[in-house]
Design an enzyme around this catalytic site. Structure first.
Site, short mmCIF file in Angstrom:
data_model
loop_
_atom_site.label_atom_id
_atom_site.label_comp_id
_atom_site.label_asym_id
_atom_site.label_seq_id
_atom_site.Cartn_x
_atom_site.Cartn_y
_atom_site.Cartn_z
N GLY C 103 34.62 35.67 46.69
CA GLY C 103 34.77 36.09 45.31
C GLY C 103 33.56 36.64 44.59
CB CYS C 104 33.18 39.10 42.26
SG CYS C 104 34.80 39.23 41.55
#
Lengths: 389, 352, 105
Positions: C103-104
């Protein structure tokens, strides 16, 4: 649909996109299909840069291949000098879409749409200009501060100076991820909490004062005579402790005062008291595993002493050490606090007991004692009925 | 190479700020969009606040225009506020009218101070995110358009903050705002089996808040469809479980009553009042209509300095739904976490 | 998705060079991918980190916390970032054939 969004009196992001090299079809198609056209995001390899660069992949390779972006840490107070900003624009024009996200809700400036081969020169140019990148991954994210002494009459400590000193001490932890999850630090100068630290920050440092607001009766009277709405302020005071008397002036009932700074916000002539410091709260978050959670007090008052704010920063380090040691992977500070419980958290941090740590005592009657906590606590066996004062 | 940290404290401060740093003693709001700060030195600083495109998403072309204005009117400095407004700091008093006229020409609204709608804050939505269940920038554009008068006039009971997030990750900080929209998914996350080898399965299982993801044989997982709360935690942690959502499944929830400051009733997270409205680009009429009804009910009935959440605390949820005409739903009470019973009512102090 | 040839064997990798089937990992993968992380030659210290990551991953199916990497290898965090300049969660995991970090947000 982007054309429809461009219309109207309010400035439009769609109009802005059209002035850049952003792949417009990605947005147009998303609106038409009612579904985002972007793909998974996260990792991009840029040797030498451990944090600050991210990629957003594309689910529509027919339109665009994807978009790398960098997070630039905002200068103090989010002030920009125009020549610096113009040169940031030059970099965005040269290497990227020419589109900036001026302030992300995390407190960074983001530059979007940098092709992989441009990442290295873009980051080099940004750093050469005097800005730095970081704040991605499981590390300290960009800290945010309120405008504080730069342009506000309320701050109870120097939030801008505090943040600058925080970067001196913790920069490595902003740029080299090592924690179980991200950790956000936010600094508000007073209980108005303009950075929304109690809602967003894993570690929230809030300016507080302990004595009563100072009243300049002449100043208050002048304001009232000019039409100041003293009635509303008195009736809306959360502690119900303000009283206005045309003869005697404004008075405050000290036992009920919450130091919420409402009267100070509204009445020129009422100023914060002089016994100032900071409160430390932890565990605020908007998501995490168990959803939005307000930050909880761990230290109700401590002095924030410039220039290195050693005592406060030592505590921040202690909190992150405990978090690093005991939290599970991808567990935000607030979820960790919820899992182990407040009293265990307080014990691990080693904070002194205070009635200001608790919203209210428990209603649940079941609690645990360790054998070593059990001892004969009678003051005196020979004088029954004599308790402590 | 990174490693230099943020620019030095004073590098970007305007001269008037440097001269009066820490010396401000009071402030007032001479007119909408203008704030006056008085210093103990006797100097006054005028700030003009300007609304920005949703998501503070600006082209370099527009930024250069802002830079030119800042050079002309306030010694070459500007700032971005916590609510994504742009502020021209230290405008000479006699030039304020001229600056405002120029801003109007360029299409920048001036306002968002004191008892008005403040600039909206939102996440990137469809612009640059794969999790978005809706497009907050477009909704915020429609909302700002609808509430233009509330932005440019001090005509509300208290300040009003409106935010938007595209999904439950809440990057647009919806829960902090007086009124906010938040994108919701209603579909189950997919499981792309061929990609599962690239996922840390124990992590995917542990991030699920409701334990709806279970191992199913070696290297395989399954979702309990009854338990899933569509929160995209797994979609964030595992590429094999993204993207989540569909055009008819995705939509918008409305939350109200968030606030950070310690005045009034103190800090609070916003509460869900409408669990789902459909996505209807480009203007989202169902959403803007619901927001309008909340703003109207609040501004007609709240007392001065009473934020949305405080107004509801005083009048109660019965009266809130009555005054706004919003539809009720069982989904506004929680059913799964440890705090679930906090959301049910434990007294009979009803309002009829 | 693309295919790379490392030491005569073909491997499927994603756009960032992470292995798709981590069970196929061999030391040649690490050697072959090192260049993409700006590493000229893999030293014993590199291998110490890579081997620990592999070992932990094979046992628990997740990447170890960074704190554990420091503890078990005996390297301070700074040293680990010297060895793998994009970081233990990114570059080192890539070379060790662990899944891409998530994820970011």
């Amino acid at each position: 649909m982007m054309d429809a969004i461009s219309q109207g009196a309010w400035p439009s992001h769609a109009t802005e996109l059209k002035k850049t090299r952003y792949p417009l079809q990605m947005y147009e198609q998303a609106l038409q299909k009612r579904a985002t056209q972007w793909g998974y995001g996260g990792y991009v390899s840029l040797p030498g840069v451990a944090a600050g660069v991210l990629v957003r992949s594309s689910a529509r390779p027919d339109i665009t291949k994807g978009s790398n972006f960098v997070r630039i840490m905002d200068p103090c107070g989010n002030f920009f000098k125009t020549d610096g900003m113009r040169r940031l624009c030059d970099i965005a024009d040269k290497y990227a879409y020419g589109l900036l996200h001026l302030l992300s809700t995390g407190g960074d400036l983001e530059m979007l749409g940098i092709p992989t081969e441009n990442l290295k020169p873009a980051v080099d140019d940004i750093v050469h200009l005097g800005f730095d990148v970081g704040s991605t991954g499981d590390d300290f994210r960009t800290s945010e501060e309120c405008i504080g002494p730069a342009k506000c009459d309320l701050p109870l400590y120097d939030t801008l100076g505090f943040r600058a000193a925080w970067y001196k001490r913790f920069l490595d932890d902003v740029q080299y991820p090592r924690f179980p999850h991200k950790v956000k630090c936010k600094f508000s100068g007073c209980p108005n909490d303009c950075v929304r630290g109690s809602q967003k920050a894993d570690i929230f440092v809030c300016g507080v004062f302990r004595d009563l607001p100072l009243i300049d009766q002449n100043g208050v009277r002048a304001w009232v005579e000019k039409g100041g709405d003293i009635g509303t302020v008195c009736s809306r005071c959360p502690g119900g402790c303000l009283n206005w008397d045309t003869k005697a002036g404004l008075s405050i009932d000290g036992d009920s005062c919450l130091r919420c700074v409402y009267c100070i916000n509204k009445i020129p002539g009422v100023r914060p008291g002089g016994d100032r410091g900071v409160a430390i709260l932890v565990g605020g978050k908007l998501r995490g595993k168990y959803g939005p959670m307000l930050a909880k007090v761990v230290v109700p008052f401590m002095k924030a002493v410039p220039p290195d704010y050693k005592e406060v920063f030592d505590l921040i380090e202690k909190i992150t050490d405990v978090y690093d040691e005991h939290a599970r992977k991808k567990e935000r500070m607030g979820d960790f606090l919820l899992r182990i419980g407040p009293s265990e958290f307080f014990r691990l941090i080693g904070v002194p007991l205070s009635s200001r740590l608790f919203a209210q005592p428990r209603t649940n009657l079941f609690y645990h004692w360790e054998p070593e906590e059990i001892k004969d606590e009678r003051i005196s066996a020979t004088e029954p009925g004599q308790g402590p004062n | 190479m990174p490693g230099i940290g943020i620019p030095p404290l004073e590098a970007n401060l305007p001269p008037i700020v440097k001269r009066n740093y820490g010396k401000w003693i009071s402030h007032e709001h001479p007119r909408p969009g203008v704030i006056k700060h008085d210093s103990e030195s006797g100097e006054s600083c005028f700030t003009v606040r300007v609304g920005m495109p949703p998501n503070a998403r600006v082209s370099t072309q527009t930024l250069r225009v802002i830079c030119d204005l800042a050079d002309e009117f306030c010694e070459g400095y500007f700032r971005v506020t916590q609510r994504n407004s742009c502020e021209f700091v230290g405008v000479p008093e006699n030039l304020i009218d001229q600056l405002i006229a120029r801003l109007a020409q360029l299409g920048f609204p001036v306002g968002g101070t004191n008892r008005s709608l403040h600039n909206t804050v939102c996440c990137t939505g469809y612009l640059h995110c794969h999790l978005a269940a809706t497009d907050p920038p477009a909704i915020m554009k429609a909302v700002s358009e609808m509430l233009m008068k509330e932005y440019t006039h001090d005509c509300l009971p208290a300040k009003l903050k409106i935010s938007g997030s595209g999904c439950l990750n809440n990057c647009g900080e919806s829960s902090t705002a007086d009124i906010a929209i938040i994108g919701v998914h209603r579909d189950l996350p997919p499981i792309h089996e061929e990609k599962l080898k690239g996922c840390e399965l124990p992590l995917v299982i542990s991030v699920c808040p409701v334990g709806a993801i279970r191992p199913k044989g070696p290297g395989m997982i399954e979702i309990d469809p009854k338990r899933c709360i569509h929160c995209p935690a797994c979609s964030v942690s595992c590429a094999a479980m993204a993207p989540i959502g569909s055009p008819t499944g995705d939509g918008v929830a409305i939350v109200v009553g968030g606030k950070a400051g310690n005045t009034g009733d103190g800090p609070a997270m916003a509460k869900v009042v409408v669990p789902y409205l459909p996505n209807n680009p480009p203007r989202w009429p169902e959403v803007t209509h619901a927001l309008r009804s909340i703003v109207d009910a609040w501004s007609a009935n709240a007392r001065k300095d009473e934020r949305v959440g405080e107004w509801i605390n005083r009048i109660g949820w019965e009266k809130f739904y009555q005054r706004t005409g919003l539809p009720l739903s069982f989904k506004i009470v929680d059913n799964y976490d440890a705090r679930a019973l906090e959301y049910a009512k434990a007294n009979v102090r009803f309002k009829w | 998705m693309s295919v790379v040839t490392l030491a005569g064997k073909q491997f499927e990798v994603d756009e960032d060079g992470f292995m798709q089937d981590t069970t196929q990992w061999t030391p040649d993968v690490a050697t072959g991918l090192a260049k993409s992380e700006g590493i000229e030659v893999l030293t014993d210290d590199h291998w110490k980190v890579i081997n620990y990551l592999r070992e932990y991953y094979q046992k628990f199916n997740v990447a170890p916390p960074i704190r554990m990497v420091c503890k078990q290898t005996g390297f301070p965090l700074k040293r680990i970032y010297e060895l793998f300049s994009t970081g233990p969660a990114k570059g080192a995991c890539k070379l060790a054939g662990l899944p891409k970090p998530t994820g970011c947000i």
